[in-house]
Motif scaffolding. Structure first.
Motif, PDB file in Angstrom:
ATOM      1  N   GLY A  76       0.912  -1.164  -0.041  1.00  0.00           N
ATOM      2  CA  GLY A  76       0.244  -0.012  -0.091  1.00  0.00           C
ATOM      3  C   GLY A  76       0.737   1.443  -0.018  1.00  0.00           C
ATOM      4  N   GLY A  77       1.966   1.331   0.795  1.00  0.00           N
ATOM      5  CA  GLY A  77       2.687   2.354   0.854  1.00  0.00           C
ATOM      6  C   GLY A  77       3.409   2.507  -0.468  1.00  0.00           C
ATOM      7  N   ASP A 117       1.011   4.318  -2.899  1.00  0.00           N
ATOM      8  CA  ASP A 117       0.736   5.854  -2.600  1.00  0.00           C
ATOM      9  C   ASP A 117       2.143   6.575  -2.998  1.00  0.00           C
ATOM     10  N   GLU A 118       3.041   6.253  -2.685  1.00  0.00           N
ATOM     11  CA  GLU A 118       4.495   7.032  -2.838  1.00  0.00           C
ATOM     12  C   GLU A 118       4.819   6.952  -4.326  1.00  0.00           C
ATOM     13  N   SER A 178       0.189   1.497 -10.085  1.00  0.00           N
ATOM     14  CA  SER A 178      -0.834   0.671  -9.888  1.00  0.00           C
ATOM     15  C   SER A 178      -0.281  -0.956  -9.784  1.00  0.00           C
TER      16      SER A 178
END
Length: 199
Positions: free
Chosen positions: A112-113, A116-117, A121
């Protein structure tokens, strides 16, 4: 002295060193997740120095992408040639299910991180990983055309990719390998009828 800042030097150079780093990066990712995926941790695991990594990758995002792409160069099995499209398709899908479910779990639970970073995808990482193997099912279908099992005019990229997409979808929903019976059903009921010569 902190092992993450001064790792022991080795004699590895060039491609051998890079492969060792990328394998260590993958192990770090699987074992510890993206939260503890740092260039320092990977350097320590690979037995090299941080400066060696920073000369190749300026960030952990770049290193992770490289590690995923490297994993894609490692064949999960020998390319099958069973003598039939059905046999080849089942063998390819079973190999995918058995060896790539770890990746599916990783993508859904540990990255997930990273998404986000980086702005990437799961599909972006998948494209990195499957790059060199993208033609495996296409090769199997081409052999089916040569044997007369497949009508050439019915072959499209969407149809050739369909069985792999269905297996990946089931793995994504269950985070488990796909049972052989389900793979056979996908091949027999969803894939082969779309390619078989018309009567």
């Amino acid at each position: 002295m902190d092992s993450t800042t001064e790792a022991p030097r080795t004699r590895r150079r060039g491609a051998a060193l890079q492969a060792a780093i990328l394998e260590a990066a993958w192990e770090q990712l699987v074992d510890r997740g993206y939260g503890e995926f740092t260039l320092e941790a990977v350097a320590a695991r690979a037995g090299t120095s941080r400066s060696v990594l920073y000369r190749r990758w300026s960030s952990r995002v770049e290193l992770l992408r490289a590690a995923v792409e490297h994993q894609g160069t490692i064949p999960v099995s020998d390319p099958p040639d069973t003598g039939s499209l059905r046999g080849d398709a089942i063998a390819l899908l079973r190999a995918m299910s058995e060896h790539r479910v770890e990746l599916m779990v990783l993508f859904q639970t540990r990255l997930g991180g990273f998404f986000d970073e980086s702005g990437d995808s799961p599909a972006d990482l998948r494209r990195l990983m499957v790059g060199r193997r993208a033609g495996s099912m296409h090769d199997a279908v081409a052999r089916g055309v040569e044997r007369g099992e497949v009508e050439p005019g019915r072959v499209t990229d969407r149809i050739v990719n369909l069985p792999g997409d269905l297996v990946r979808h089931q793995m994504a929903m269950t985070l488990q390998p796909v049972p052989v019976a389900d793979i056979e059903e996908i091949v027999d009921e969803c894939f082969l009828p779309l390619l078989a010569p018309r009567a």
